[in-house]
Design a protein around this motif. Structure first.
Motif, PDB file in Angstrom:
ATOM      1  N   PRO A   9       0.781  -1.226   0.000  1.00 31.51           N
ATOM      2  CA  PRO A   9       0.000   0.000   0.000  1.00 31.51           C
ATOM      3  C   PRO A   9       0.819   1.285   0.000  1.00 31.51           C
ATOM      4  O   PRO A   9       1.864   1.371   0.650  1.00 31.51           O
ATOM      5  N   LEU A  11       2.674   2.631  -2.078  1.00 33.38           N
ATOM      6  CA  LEU A  11       3.896   2.753  -2.886  1.00 33.38           C
ATOM      7  C   LEU A  11       3.579   3.328  -4.266  1.00 33.38           C
ATOM      8  O   LEU A  11       4.451   3.899  -4.917  1.00 33.38           O
ATOM      9  N   ARG A  17       4.125  11.078  -1.810  1.00 32.69           N
ATOM     10  CA  ARG A  17       4.080  10.820  -0.370  1.00 32.69           C
ATOM     11  C   ARG A  17       5.437  11.126   0.275  1.00 32.69           C
ATOM     12  O   ARG A  17       6.490  10.686  -0.223  1.00 32.69           O
ATOM     13  N   TYR A  22      10.842   9.191   1.264  1.00 32.80           N
ATOM     14  CA  TYR A  22      10.878   8.215   0.163  1.00 32.80           C
ATOM     15  C   TYR A  22      11.479   8.759  -1.134  1.00 32.80           C
ATOM     16  O   TYR A  22      11.609   8.030  -2.105  1.00 32.80           O
ATOM     17  N   ASN A  73       8.083  -5.626  -1.087  1.00 33.96           N
ATOM     18  CA  ASN A  73       8.012  -4.514  -0.150  1.00 33.96           C
ATOM     19  C   ASN A  73       6.551  -4.445   0.296  1.00 33.96           C
ATOM     20  O   ASN A  73       5.719  -3.828  -0.380  1.00 33.96           O
ATOM     21  N   ALA A  75       5.263  -2.783   2.438  1.00 37.65           N
ATOM     22  CA  ALA A  75       4.950  -1.450   2.971  1.00 37.65           C
ATOM     23  C   ALA A  75       4.384  -1.585   4.390  1.00 37.65           C
ATOM     24  O   ALA A  75       4.921  -2.347   5.187  1.00 37.65           O
ATOM     25  N   ALA A  76       3.276  -0.909   4.700  1.00 38.23           N
ATOM     26  CA  ALA A  76       2.772  -0.926   6.079  1.00 38.23           C
ATOM     27  C   ALA A  76       2.391  -2.332   6.554  1.00 38.23           C
ATOM     28  O   ALA A  76       2.457  -2.627   7.749  1.00 38.23           O
ATOM     29  N   HIS A  79       4.494  -4.586   8.968  1.00 39.54           N
ATOM     30  CA  HIS A  79       4.473  -4.472  10.428  1.00 39.54           C
ATOM     31  C   HIS A  79       3.205  -5.043  11.061  1.00 39.54           C
ATOM     32  O   HIS A  79       3.040  -4.971  12.276  1.00 39.54           O
ATOM     33  N   HIS A  99      12.842  -2.410   1.787  1.00 38.12           N
ATOM     34  CA  HIS A  99      12.226  -1.149   2.209  1.00 38.12           C
ATOM     35  C   HIS A  99      13.055   0.003   1.661  1.00 38.12           C
ATOM     36  O   HIS A  99      14.292  -0.025   1.762  1.00 38.12           O
ATOM     37  N   ILE A 100      12.370   0.978   1.119  1.00 35.18           N
ATOM     38  CA  ILE A 100      13.045   2.137   0.523  1.00 35.18           C
ATOM     39  C   ILE A 100      13.702   2.968   1.626  1.00 35.18           C
ATOM     40  O   ILE A 100      14.867   3.348   1.531  1.00 35.18           O
ATOM     41  N   SER A 101      12.941   3.242   2.677  1.00 32.48           N
ATOM     42  CA  SER A 101      13.468   4.026   3.801  1.00 32.48           C
ATOM     43  C   SER A 101      14.204   3.086   4.754  1.00 32.48           C
ATOM     44  O   SER A 101      14.041   1.857   4.685  1.00 32.48           O
ATOM     45  N   VAL A 103      13.973   1.567   7.790  1.00 31.44           N
ATOM     46  CA  VAL A 103      12.989   1.318   8.854  1.00 31.44           C
ATOM     47  C   VAL A 103      13.656   1.128  10.216  1.00 31.44           C
ATOM     48  O   VAL A 103      13.026   1.372  11.250  1.00 31.44           O
ATOM     49  N   ARG A 106      13.485   4.363  12.185  1.00 37.22           N
ATOM     50  CA  ARG A 106      12.197   5.065  12.262  1.00 37.22           C
ATOM     51  C   ARG A 106      11.413   4.649  13.522  1.00 37.22           C
ATOM     52  O   ARG A 106      12.007   4.178  14.477  1.00 37.22           O
ATOM     53  N   ARG A 110       7.707   0.330  13.370  1.00 36.30           N
ATOM     54  CA  ARG A 110       8.311  -0.137  12.108  1.00 36.30           C
ATOM     55  C   ARG A 110       9.469  -1.110  12.339  1.00 36.30           C
ATOM     56  O   ARG A 110      10.069  -1.613  11.398  1.00 36.30           O
TER      57      ARG A 110
HETATM   58  C1  DQA Z   1       8.277   1.087   3.580  1.00 35.83           C
HETATM   59  C2  DQA Z   1       8.408   1.322   5.094  1.00 35.83           C
HETATM   60  C3  DQA Z   1       7.093   1.053   5.794  1.00 35.83           C
HETATM   61  O1  DQA Z   1       7.228   1.241   7.182  1.00 35.83           O
HETATM   62  C4  DQA Z   1       6.014   1.982   5.289  1.00 35.83           C
HETATM   63  O2  DQA Z   1       4.782   1.688   5.879  1.00 35.83           O
HETATM   64  C5  DQA Z   1       5.917   1.999   3.795  1.00 35.83           C
HETATM   65  C6  DQA Z   1       7.136   1.900   2.994  1.00 35.83           C
HETATM   66  C7  DQA Z   1       9.555   1.476   2.819  1.00 35.83           C
HETATM   67  O3  DQA Z   1       9.671   1.085   1.673  1.00 35.83           O
HETATM   68  O4  DQA Z   1      10.408   2.177   3.367  1.00 35.83           O
HETATM   69  O5  DQA Z   1       4.848   2.214   3.241  1.00 35.83           O
HETATM   70  O6  DQA Z   1       8.054  -0.284   3.366  1.00 35.83           O
END
Ligand code: DQA
Length: 142
Positions: A9, A11, A17, A22, A73, A75-76, A79, A99-101, A103, A106, A110
């Motif tokens: 979700p 992405l 966003r 990101y 990935n 995403a949310a 977790h 994960h792009i960021s 985590v 953070r 996460r």
């Molecule tokens: C993410 C990190 C997740 O915590 C977040 O909810 C995302 C993107 C990342 O790619 O860094 O939607 O997976």
């Protein structure tokens, strides 16, 4: 080798966003980068994105008979989702979590990843490049 790249979700909102987290590049940029890399490496890649947990589960289940490995990935859902973990365990395909960021640096929520225990490797905080590293890892470890 046939690799499925799955994105969870929000992405699709890359570029819009939280660009400070990101980056400014879009989801289309990400897909192009992955496809260009796949061409260079002579690997067949299919990329899917969905905002729905159940669709991610179905994509993973269906991959069993049509792909050799998965880059994911979630995403949310990383977790929160036991369902995605169970799907990954059910198909037992080689899988890399991306994960792009970063985590690890953070919020506390996460720091939990349900999918991690079903993955060979986790790549976090390397931006879009992380997806290319995941593909290379799968090619080197097939
Ligand atoms: C993410 C990190 C997740 O915590 C977040 O909810 C995302 C993107 C990342 O790619 O860094 O939607 O997976």
């Amino acid at each position: 080798m046939k690799i499925l790249v799955l994105n969870g979700p929000n992405l699709n909102m890359l570029g819009v966003r939280e660009p400070d987290v990101y980056g400014k590049n879009t989801y289309a940029d990400l897909c192009k980068m992955i496809k260009d890399h796949a061409k260079k490496k002579n690997v067949s890649i299919t990329i899917k994105q969905t905002n729905c947990e159940g669709k991610l589960v179905t994509f993973i289940q269906k991959a069993r008979n049509s792909f050799d490995a998965i880059v994911i990935n979630p995403a949310a859902y990383t977790h929160t989702s036991v369902a995605i973990l169970d799907a990954a365990k059910a198909v037992s395909l080689p899988m890399v979590e991306v994960h792009i960021s970063d985590v690890t640096k953070r919020e506390d929520f996460r720091q939990v990843s349900f999918i991690r225990s079903a993955c060979q490797k986790t790549i976090t905080g390397k931006g879009f490049q992380g997806y290319l590293e995941a593909i290379d890892y799968l090619l080197e470890n097939k």
